[in-house]
Motif scaffolding. Sequence first.
Motif, mmCIF file in Angstrom:
data_model
loop_
_atom_site.group_PDB
_atom_site.id
_atom_site.type_symbol
_atom_site.label_atom_id
_atom_site.label_comp_id
_atom_site.label_asym_id
_atom_site.label_seq_id
_atom_site.Cartn_x
_atom_site.Cartn_y
_atom_site.Cartn_z
ATOM 1 N N ARG A 180 1.367 -1.298 0.276
ATOM 2 C CA ARG A 180 -0.055 -0.249 -0.066
ATOM 3 C C ARG A 180 0.511 1.134 -0.041
ATOM 4 N NH1 ARG A 180 -4.109 -3.237 3.559
ATOM 5 N NH2 ARG A 180 -5.935 -3.057 2.063
ATOM 6 N N ASP A 183 0.743 5.440 -3.084
ATOM 7 C CA ASP A 183 -0.202 5.665 -2.210
ATOM 8 C C ASP A 183 -0.741 7.248 -2.424
ATOM 9 O OD1 ASP A 183 -2.774 5.675 -0.923
ATOM 10 O OD2 ASP A 183 -1.049 4.831 0.850
ATOM 11 N N HIS A 221 -2.128 6.896 -9.295
ATOM 12 C CA HIS A 221 -3.203 5.534 -9.298
ATOM 13 C C HIS A 221 -2.729 4.902 -10.325
ATOM 14 C CE1 HIS A 221 -6.806 3.992 -9.778
ATOM 15 N NE2 HIS A 221 -6.835 3.934 -10.908
ATOM 16 N N GLN A 276 -0.178 -0.525 -7.329
ATOM 17 C CA GLN A 276 -1.794 0.053 -6.355
ATOM 18 C C GLN A 276 -2.743 -0.339 -7.983
ATOM 19 O OE1 GLN A 276 -2.470 1.755 -4.009
ATOM 20 N NE2 GLN A 276 -0.745 2.071 -3.618
#
Length: 218
Positions: free
Chosen positions: A188, A192, A196, A201
């Motif tokens: 994560r 982050d 995107h 991700q």
Amino acid sequence: MTLIDVSIDARCYAPVSISLAVRTIGACFGARHRPDNRFMTGIGLLSVTQGDGGQPHFATAARCLHEGEKVADLLDWLEPRLSDAPAVISWDNWGSVPRRLLALADPLHHPEIVAVARDTVGRWRDMPRGHTWHVRQARAQAMPCLCGPDVRIDECDGATPAVLLPDPITTATELIDEAIVGWQCWVRPFGDFDDHSHPAQAALRAFDIWRADQRSAR
């Protein structure tokens, strides 16, 4: 602001990885002479690979002790599964997982485990407690002493009859779930909030789709 352990983040996201969860149980004082005085009773993993076009592929597996088996049987199962993973992810389980495996593995029979567990600045990402403080690991009843009063402490054989071990079916499910949560904790922070399109991700989104498909197929 996302808190990132620099030693982990500096090695960048690895699209091919294995997240490793272990189950250990407490033991009697007589087991303290052993390399690891908590008995390891199961291993679960999430493996992430890449297919054509870079699409992430996911698979889970687990192995737990049964009647008459020893920790070496768990390590025999794990050994070939580490060879193709450039990144192995773990977190604290009553101590460091790579350190525990180094104490238990036989260099002659488990050379891959030994090599990877020693490489905590390279392939092995052993996340600190501050990174995974919220990850919960299932508890299991401690192993009582079965050696009797006449056995010296340094001769305790640490017998583990199946009736006293955590249920292997339940444990396997829990370990897979823990391996998944550990992988998500590691992934994560990469990209982050501000990227995107970052591969990490994208992998998280692909995993959510894969997990939903797995549940709907049950």
